[in-house]
Every structure is written in C-alpha cells, then in structure tokens.
Design a protein around this motif. Structure first.
Motif, PDB file in Angstrom:
ATOM      1  N   PRO A 132      71.663  36.519  57.687  1.00  0.00           N
ATOM      2  CA  PRO A 132      71.591  37.769  57.620  1.00  0.00           C
ATOM      3  C   PRO A 132      71.575  38.391  56.276  1.00  0.00           C
ATOM      4  O   PRO A 132      71.530  39.744  56.021  1.00  0.00           O
ATOM      5  CB  PRO A 132      72.840  38.130  58.634  1.00  0.00           C
ATOM      6  CG  PRO A 132      73.760  37.049  58.813  1.00  0.00           C
ATOM      7  CD  PRO A 132      72.624  35.917  58.456  1.00  0.00           C
ATOM      8  N   TYR A 133      72.087  37.491  55.242  1.00  0.00           N
ATOM      9  CA  TYR A 133      72.375  38.131  53.889  1.00  0.00           C
ATOM     10  C   TYR A 133      70.853  38.328  53.221  1.00  0.00           C
ATOM     11  O   TYR A 133      70.817  39.406  52.411  1.00  0.00           O
ATOM     12  CB  TYR A 133      72.946  36.950  53.148  1.00  0.00           C
ATOM     13  CG  TYR A 133      74.381  36.832  53.337  1.00  0.00           C
ATOM     14  CD1 TYR A 133      75.040  37.984  53.640  1.00  0.00           C
ATOM     15  CD2 TYR A 133      75.148  35.387  53.261  1.00  0.00           C
ATOM     16  CE1 TYR A 133      76.661  37.776  54.100  1.00  0.00           C
ATOM     17  CE2 TYR A 133      76.413  35.206  53.566  1.00  0.00           C
ATOM     18  CZ  TYR A 133      77.024  36.482  53.775  1.00  0.00           C
ATOM     19  OH  TYR A 133      78.435  36.309  54.187  1.00  0.00           O
ATOM     20  N   ALA A 167      67.679  26.715  44.853  1.00  0.00           N
ATOM     21  CA  ALA A 167      68.338  27.376  45.988  1.00  0.00           C
ATOM     22  C   ALA A 167      69.407  26.703  46.339  1.00  0.00           C
ATOM     23  O   ALA A 167      69.502  25.885  47.209  1.00  0.00           O
ATOM     24  CB  ALA A 167      67.353  27.485  47.115  1.00  0.00           C
ATOM     25  N   TYR A 168      70.564  27.011  45.667  1.00  0.00           N
ATOM     26  CA  TYR A 168      72.135  26.298  46.269  1.00  0.00           C
ATOM     27  C   TYR A 168      72.379  26.923  47.143  1.00  0.00           C
ATOM     28  O   TYR A 168      73.462  26.566  48.066  1.00  0.00           O
ATOM     29  CB  TYR A 168      72.846  26.113  45.103  1.00  0.00           C
ATOM     30  CG  TYR A 168      73.416  27.729  44.596  1.00  0.00           C
ATOM     31  CD1 TYR A 168      74.236  28.225  45.147  1.00  0.00           C
ATOM     32  CD2 TYR A 168      72.545  28.298  43.570  1.00  0.00           C
ATOM     33  CE1 TYR A 168      74.647  29.514  44.885  1.00  0.00           C
ATOM     34  CE2 TYR A 168      72.829  29.623  43.068  1.00  0.00           C
ATOM     35  CZ  TYR A 168      73.788  30.420  43.604  1.00  0.00           C
ATOM     36  OH  TYR A 168      74.249  31.380  43.230  1.00  0.00           O
ATOM     37  N   ASP A 169      72.093  28.098  47.526  1.00  0.00           N
ATOM     38  CA  ASP A 169      72.411  28.853  48.929  1.00  0.00           C
ATOM     39  C   ASP A 169      71.203  29.797  49.305  1.00  0.00           C
ATOM     40  O   ASP A 169      70.182  30.029  48.508  1.00  0.00           O
ATOM     41  CB  ASP A 169      73.650  29.730  48.290  1.00  0.00           C
ATOM     42  CG  ASP A 169      74.342  30.550  49.663  1.00  0.00           C
ATOM     43  OD1 ASP A 169      74.095  30.008  50.767  1.00  0.00           O
ATOM     44  OD2 ASP A 169      75.511  30.899  49.429  1.00  0.00           O
ATOM     45  N   TYR A 170      71.629  30.624  50.344  1.00  0.00           N
ATOM     46  CA  TYR A 170      70.580  31.581  50.767  1.00  0.00           C
ATOM     47  C   TYR A 170      71.050  32.931  51.045  1.00  0.00           C
ATOM     48  O   TYR A 170      72.230  33.119  51.770  1.00  0.00           O
ATOM     49  CB  TYR A 170      69.744  30.981  52.032  1.00  0.00           C
ATOM     50  CG  TYR A 170      68.714  29.932  51.840  1.00  0.00           C
ATOM     51  CD1 TYR A 170      67.607  30.318  51.008  1.00  0.00           C
ATOM     52  CD2 TYR A 170      69.000  28.581  52.174  1.00  0.00           C
ATOM     53  CE1 TYR A 170      66.637  29.158  50.646  1.00  0.00           C
ATOM     54  CE2 TYR A 170      68.083  27.601  51.784  1.00  0.00           C
ATOM     55  CZ  TYR A 170      66.891  28.017  51.067  1.00  0.00           C
ATOM     56  OH  TYR A 170      66.091  26.880  50.715  1.00  0.00           O
ATOM     57  N   PRO A 171      70.617  33.929  50.719  1.00  0.00           N
ATOM     58  CA  PRO A 171      69.403  34.032  49.548  1.00  0.00           C
ATOM     59  C   PRO A 171      69.933  33.933  48.215  1.00  0.00           C
ATOM     60  O   PRO A 171      71.015  34.313  47.971  1.00  0.00           O
ATOM     61  CB  PRO A 171      68.781  35.332  49.791  1.00  0.00           C
ATOM     62  CG  PRO A 171      70.095  36.304  50.211  1.00  0.00           C
ATOM     63  CD  PRO A 171      70.956  35.336  51.041  1.00  0.00           C
ATOM     64  N   THR A 172      69.155  33.170  47.401  1.00  0.00           N
ATOM     65  CA  THR A 172      69.397  33.090  46.046  1.00  0.00           C
ATOM     66  C   THR A 172      68.101  33.891  45.037  1.00  0.00           C
ATOM     67  O   THR A 172      67.206  33.995  45.727  1.00  0.00           O
ATOM     68  CB  THR A 172      69.963  31.844  45.289  1.00  0.00           C
ATOM     69  OG1 THR A 172      68.972  31.045  45.826  1.00  0.00           O
ATOM     70  CG2 THR A 172      71.117  31.493  45.775  1.00  0.00           C
ATOM     71  N   PHE A 173      68.275  34.123  43.699  1.00  0.00           N
ATOM     72  CA  PHE A 173      67.109  34.599  42.946  1.00  0.00           C
ATOM     73  C   PHE A 173      67.614  34.150  41.583  1.00  0.00           C
ATOM     74  O   PHE A 173      68.396  33.951  41.016  1.00  0.00           O
ATOM     75  CB  PHE A 173      67.043  36.114  43.117  1.00  0.00           C
ATOM     76  CG  PHE A 173      68.425  36.936  42.870  1.00  0.00           C
ATOM     77  CD1 PHE A 173      68.601  37.248  41.384  1.00  0.00           C
ATOM     78  CD2 PHE A 173      69.281  36.932  43.872  1.00  0.00           C
ATOM     79  CE1 PHE A 173      69.595  38.023  41.229  1.00  0.00           C
ATOM     80  CE2 PHE A 173      70.573  37.800  43.588  1.00  0.00           C
ATOM     81  CZ  PHE A 173      70.732  37.940  42.373  1.00  0.00           C
ATOM     82  N   TYR A 217      71.243  32.961  40.992  1.00  0.00           N
ATOM     83  CA  TYR A 217      72.248  33.686  41.164  1.00  0.00           C
ATOM     84  C   TYR A 217      72.372  34.076  42.767  1.00  0.00           C
ATOM     85  O   TYR A 217      71.242  34.159  43.172  1.00  0.00           O
ATOM     86  CB  TYR A 217      72.350  35.292  40.516  1.00  0.00           C
ATOM     87  CG  TYR A 217      72.007  35.041  39.089  1.00  0.00           C
ATOM     88  CD1 TYR A 217      73.104  35.201  38.116  1.00  0.00           C
ATOM     89  CD2 TYR A 217      70.797  35.158  38.520  1.00  0.00           C
ATOM     90  CE1 TYR A 217      72.920  35.107  36.854  1.00  0.00           C
ATOM     91  CE2 TYR A 217      70.738  34.889  37.256  1.00  0.00           C
ATOM     92  CZ  TYR A 217      71.738  34.893  36.225  1.00  0.00           C
ATOM     93  OH  TYR A 217      71.635  34.767  34.812  1.00  0.00           O
ATOM     94  N   ASP A 218      73.512  34.245  43.232  1.00  0.00           N
ATOM     95  CA  ASP A 218      73.633  34.980  44.488  1.00  0.00           C
ATOM     96  C   ASP A 218      74.538  36.266  44.600  1.00  0.00           C
ATOM     97  O   ASP A 218      75.546  36.288  43.744  1.00  0.00           O
ATOM     98  CB  ASP A 218      73.871  33.797  45.555  1.00  0.00           C
ATOM     99  CG  ASP A 218      75.408  33.608  45.524  1.00  0.00           C
ATOM    100  OD1 ASP A 218      76.076  34.323  46.372  1.00  0.00           O
ATOM    101  OD2 ASP A 218      75.966  32.714  44.830  1.00  0.00           O
ATOM    102  N   MET A 219      74.395  37.034  45.463  1.00  0.00           N
ATOM    103  CA  MET A 219      75.201  38.264  45.614  1.00  0.00           C
ATOM    104  C   MET A 219      75.767  38.122  47.119  1.00  0.00           C
ATOM    105  O   MET A 219      76.487  39.287  47.587  1.00  0.00           O
ATOM    106  CB  MET A 219      74.314  39.445  45.200  1.00  0.00           C
ATOM    107  CG  MET A 219      73.569  39.327  44.131  1.00  0.00           C
ATOM    108  SD  MET A 219      74.716  39.740  42.607  1.00  0.00           S
ATOM    109  CE  MET A 219      75.164  41.533  43.085  1.00  0.00           C
ATOM    110  N   ASN A 220      75.892  37.178  47.594  1.00  0.00           N
ATOM    111  CA  ASN A 220      76.381  37.130  48.880  1.00  0.00           C
ATOM    112  C   ASN A 220      77.717  37.450  49.236  1.00  0.00           C
ATOM    113  O   ASN A 220      77.999  37.949  50.497  1.00  0.00           O
ATOM    114  CB  ASN A 220      76.126  35.577  49.718  1.00  0.00           C
ATOM    115  CG  ASN A 220      74.647  35.257  49.475  1.00  0.00           C
ATOM    116  OD1 ASN A 220      73.701  36.004  49.335  1.00  0.00           O
ATOM    117  ND2 ASN A 220      74.401  34.085  49.563  1.00  0.00           N
TER     118      ASN A 220
END
Length: 607
Positions: free
Chosen positions: A318-319, A362-368, A383-386
């Motif tokens: 959902p992120y 991609a260490y996590d989802y979503p990342t950019f 980066y991630d903003m989760n």
C-alpha cells in the motif's frame, strides 16, 4: 524493509562484565541502557532483534558466536533467543534456545560449539518479546534501548501486512541486544578499518576533500599507540601517529583534509587509507588494514537535461499508492524530471529485463533512486519514504523530493542527449533518432559510455494494494491507474555502447508498438551511463547516470486510409489506429468509416 513507530516510557542504566575471550557485537556493545519500558501497545509475542550486515561481521571472520544477550526492564518469563542467517533476505535459523528472563541484562548461551563467522553472511539475531495485557493496560512494556535510532538496529520479524520479512522499528534508539562472540581466534593486537568517506563523487581541481576513516580495535588487548596514513593516488603517504588508548571493540574516527592539486588530471582518482603501525612495530596484515575510495575530477561540464528518477514499486504494498501521489505531483510540477516506474517480481506489471535493478537497489518497497547515484553517508543507493507516507500529506513528500531533485540537477553532466522520434499511427512503427555531444571528461571518467533507451506508459490500469483511511483497511483496487510504467527496453537493459567520433554520437532504433499500448500516453526515456556487460554489487557505484532526457511519442490520427472497394459503393471501416475491420464483425465502439468518395468520419457502432 518496513517501518513501525515505537513508544518510549522511562530511562535507566546498568553495568555488567565481559570475559577476556568474549566480545559483544551489535549496534550497542556496552552495558548502557538509556530508555526502558517500550511497548507495542498490543498484547502478543514479537520476534525482535538487530541485523548485522556482512561488512560489520567481516573483521570477526573465524570467531564463534556462542549466544545472544539482551536487556529487559522486567521479566517476560521464559522466552526464545535466536539467530538467523539473513543473507539476501532469506531467513534460515542457525541457533535458538529458550531461557527464563530477568530484569536487566540476560545472556543466553546456545548449545553446541557455536557458529563460526564467515564474514560473508548477514545475521539477524534477537529474542521473542512477550507483551501482556497487563503491560498494555499499564502503557508500559519491557523493552530497552540506547542512543539514537540507527538503521538496522531494531527490527520486528514476521508478516505484518507486506509479506514476511523485517519491519524497521523506531522510537527507543538502538535495541539493547548483542551477539556474544568467542574471540579467542583473534590476534592479541589488531586494528581494522571499517569505512572511508570522501564525500561526493565529482570534484574539481584545487579544492579540498574533507575525509574520514572509521576504525576499531579488533584485537583482544588494549592498544596504546598506533599509526594511520592516507595516500592520494601514487603520491607520498601522509602519516598520523596516535597516542590514544584504544580499548578492545572500541571504534574511533580520524578526520583529515586532502588538498587536490590545481594540475590534477581529469578522470578517476583514488584515496587510500591504511593502518601501518602498532606499539612501535610494523604490522603485516592481509585483510581489513586498507580502504580505498574512488572519486572523479572534472574541469568542464554540461547542463543536465533531466534528472532520472527510477522507482522500484510493488503492487502488493500500500505504500506504493501513497508514494504515487507524491511522484505524480513531482512530475506535474517539474519538467526537468524523467520518471520510470518498475515493478517487483510476481507483479502483473513486472518486466523481466528490469529485475536486475530490483536486486541491486530495492532493499524495500517502494524505493527510488535519483540518477542511480549514491549520496555519501547513506546506507543504500536507493531511498524510501515509507516511514512518512502514512503520516504526512503527499504535498509535503513532494516538497522533500523536489529538494532532492534540485540537488541532483546541479550535479555535473558530461554528455548531452537529443531525441528525435517519428511515429506512424497506421503501422504503429516508432523510429527514434538520438544524437549528442560528449566532453573529454566522459571518456576520462567512465571509459566507454552506453546509451539506455526505454518506453513508459501512463494510465495503465492494473491491480494495486491501497490503504483506506476511512476503514483503516488495506484492500486491492483492481482498476488502479499506474503512470510512468516501464513497458520495454528499446536498447539493451544495461545500455548499448556508443561510438564517439570527434565528441559526437548518433544512435537509431526502430520498433513496432503492441496493439494493447496507447502511444498517446507513452514517453521515450534515454540516459547515459558507464558501459558495462553486467551491473553487480562490485561496480554499481560506477553506474550513476551522467545525463537523461525524455519526450512524448509524437502521436497523430491514422492517415492514408484508402478504399479498395470501387465495384460497389459500400463504405469501409477501420479502427482508430488504422487497422481495416470486417464490416460483418464490427464490435460496439468508435470506428472510422471511409466512403467510396474518399470522405471519412468517426462513427459509433452500437450493435
């Protein structure tokens, strides 16, 4: 990895001892406790711990992990301490043992001879924390922390809405959990260098590098004097003698300034730091005594066309939908961004050729990533903003992203990209002509350079997990609209090597668009990187993007529809993209009707 907020209640500190041949490893290695009473606020059993990556374990290669140590502000009864091999996010249990717990520090020694560290594995270790209904009612748990929040230092393991894995916890600093390691195999005196920082990759002559070296005492004894040095390229080393007490397991930092000469050549250069002296004697070592960092020198630069933003999305997270809102606003407000959305393995929008990007970034989802470039001091390239996405408005996230965009847009570029596409709506054939210029810096820094060309599409309907703020539930929206979806690599996924002649290049591509793609919603994206047969962990830091550009596919209505039916006066029918249709099998919808006199118009078929 996912993130969860934690709660702090109170503060305390305790002290205990360590055997001569034993060392505590982790994000905390002392007996200090700064906070205690942390609570999840919901009764249950939670597998919590810390993740030590291979680079933190490498200095202890050959040592044996014999147990786990953790602190509690109150007993949680009999519980399990554990250790997992977490390499490549695959969790395999190494050791586990149950033991009764007490207030303060608890040491659990595993059965057997212990686990021998190879230095190539990632290890997740910790214990099962039990939160009772009484704790929830009292709003006070039993967990302890120390210092500030640090990436990797506090994780919850399990499946909490985004699949089984590690969910990052923040709020009490570093979790008070440590590995107990038998270090009998270590030398009596030893110093290992663990990190060398030189700042941004691109630097100009006649400037200074503010550098630092992190190092620690990995021997079994205290060191009272030692020597470190740094060396720019093949120049004479610069030495620094230390007369400071360095306790076993203690980490220190050496900060120093390196001046870059005015006549230093353009291209790649190296700064090396090394340990060369201990107790007045020269030490000969073969590992962890030297670190080397590369950086690029330039004199001339070009203006960037656009910043390339690559997103690693997951339709099951959902992120992703939360980040999409901010990214769509970013694209709408910033013409100097080329954004491409790639999707994880197993997603309906997954593209096999892009899978290697997820494995790298991609260490996590979503990342950019921004220009696939590494920002100094960050633990990842992406980066991630989760942590922030569920808590602050999308416009605020867009503001943060815009600031990052401005920063990356200012970085030097050494090649230009001009796109000249043509599209035939009748045949759906797309031709792309790409030209550009390069500076001498491009060859000096990258060697051979490569051009990557790809296609994206907006308005793609495909399922997406979304969070409903009203019902506070996560559901799957089947007709979710995805934008900037990576549809195809026109070039090789790692790019096609360019032939440079007198500082210019040219490349041409021709392809036919599939019928299910809408060219009116599509963009061509191109960027230039270092040429490589394969991108791996070893060369990924060299693969940043020196320039990027994008444009929409030039779409126009189908032309050249001509009737071949002159014997009778019946009209002919064509689809909107110019394909001739059988009159007897027309389906409901809009088609083009061509009369025998040559006139044509759009009509709606209702039967």
């Amino acid at each position: 990895m996912k993130k969860i907020i934690f709660t702090i209640i109170s503060v305390m500190a305790v002290v205990s001892a360590m055997a001569d041949n034993t060392r505590y490893l982790g994000y905390t290695v002392t007996d200090d406790i700064d906070v205690n009473g942390g609570a999840f606020g919901q009764a249950g059993t939670y597998s919590i711990g810390a993740l030590l990556p291979s680079q933190m374990l490498a200095p202890y290669q050959g040592c044996r992990i014999i147990g786990v140590r953790f602190a509690l502000s109150k007993s949680i009864g009999r519980t399990r301490a554990f250790m997992y091999d977490a390499t490549n996010n695959m969790f395999t249990e190494i050791s586990a043992q149950k033991q009764r717990t007490y207030e303060g520090w608890n040491s659990v020694i595993f059965n057997g001879d212990g686990y021998v560290i190879t230095g190539t594995e990632d290890i997740f270790f910790g214990f099962d924390y039990v939160e009772t209904e009484e704790m929830v009612a009292a709003e006070e748990g039993a967990l302890c922390g120390v210092g500030n929040d640090t990436n990797g230092a506090f994780y919850l393991f399990g499946n909490y809405g985004q699949g089984e894995g590690l969910y990052s916890i923040s709020g009490i600093g570093r979790l008070c959990v440590q590995l107990i390691v038998d270090v009998s195999s270590l030398p009596l005196k030893d110093i290992d260098l663990t990190d060398l920082g030189t700042g941004h990759k691109y630097k100009e002559p006649d400037t200074d590098i503010d550098a630092y070296v992190l190092y620690n005492n990995t021997g079994r004894d205290t060191i009272f004097q030692y020597r470190l040095a740094y060396q720019l390229d093949d120049n004479e080393p610069v030495y620094k003698d230390f007369a400071d007490t360095l306790l076993c397991a203690e980490e220190e930092m050496w900060e120093f300034t390196v001046h870059l000469p005015a006549d230093i050549p353009i291209g790649m250069h190296t700064l090396k730091a090394f340990f060369c002296h201990d107790e007045g004697e020269i030490i000969e070592k073969i590992k962890n005594d030297t670190l080397q960092a590369s950086f690029a020198i330039y004199r001339n630069q070009m203006q960037r066309h656009q910043v390339y933003v690559e997103v690693y999305s997951n339709q099951q997270s959902p992120y992703t939908s939360m980040l999409d809102k901010a990214l769509n606003q970013l694209v709408a407000e910033n013409p100097n961004v080329a954004l491409v959305n790639t999707f994880a393995y197993g997603n309906p929008l997954f593209l096999q050729e892009a899978d290697y990007l997820h494995l790298l970034y991609a260490y996590d989802y979503p990342t950019f990533t921004f220009n696939r470039a590494h920002y100094p001091g960050e633990p990842y390239i992406a980066y991630d903003m989760n942590y922030y996405l569920p808590q602050i408005p999308a416009s605020f996230i867009t503001g943060i992203l815009s600031d990052m965009l401005v920063q990356d847009y200012a970085n030097p570029a050494f090649a230009s990209i001009e796109l000249s596409p043509t599209y035939d709506a009748n045949s759906r054939e797309l031709k792309i002509n790409i030209t550009g210029e390069t500076l001498a810096e491009a060859e000096a820094i990258y060697g051979d350079i490569a051009l990557t060309v790809l296609l994206t599409e907006d308005g793609v309907k495909s399922p997406q997990s979304v969070y409903n703020e009203i019902t506070q539930r996560t559901t799957t929206q089947k007709d979710y609209v995805h934008n900037q979806v990576l549809r195809q690599f026109v070039s090789a996924p790692v790019g096609d090597p360019l032939t440079i002649e007198e500082g210019t290049y040219q490349a041409d591509y021709t392809l036919t668009l599939p019928e299910e793609w809408n060219p009116e919603n599509m963009h061509i994206v191109a960027f230039i990187t270092k040429a490589a047969e394969e991108v791996t962990d070893d060369n990924v830091l060299d693969m940043d993007i020196t320039n990027a550009n994008s444009c929409a596919i030039p779409f126009s209505e189908p032309t050249g529809i001509r009737s071949t039916n002159t014997a009778d006066q019946e009209p002919e029918y064509f689809s909107l993209d110019g394909m001739r249709l059988d009159r007897k099998s027309l389906r409901p919808g809009i088609v083009i009707m061509r009369n025998a006199d040559g006139t044509a118009r759009k009509v709606r078929v209702s039967r």
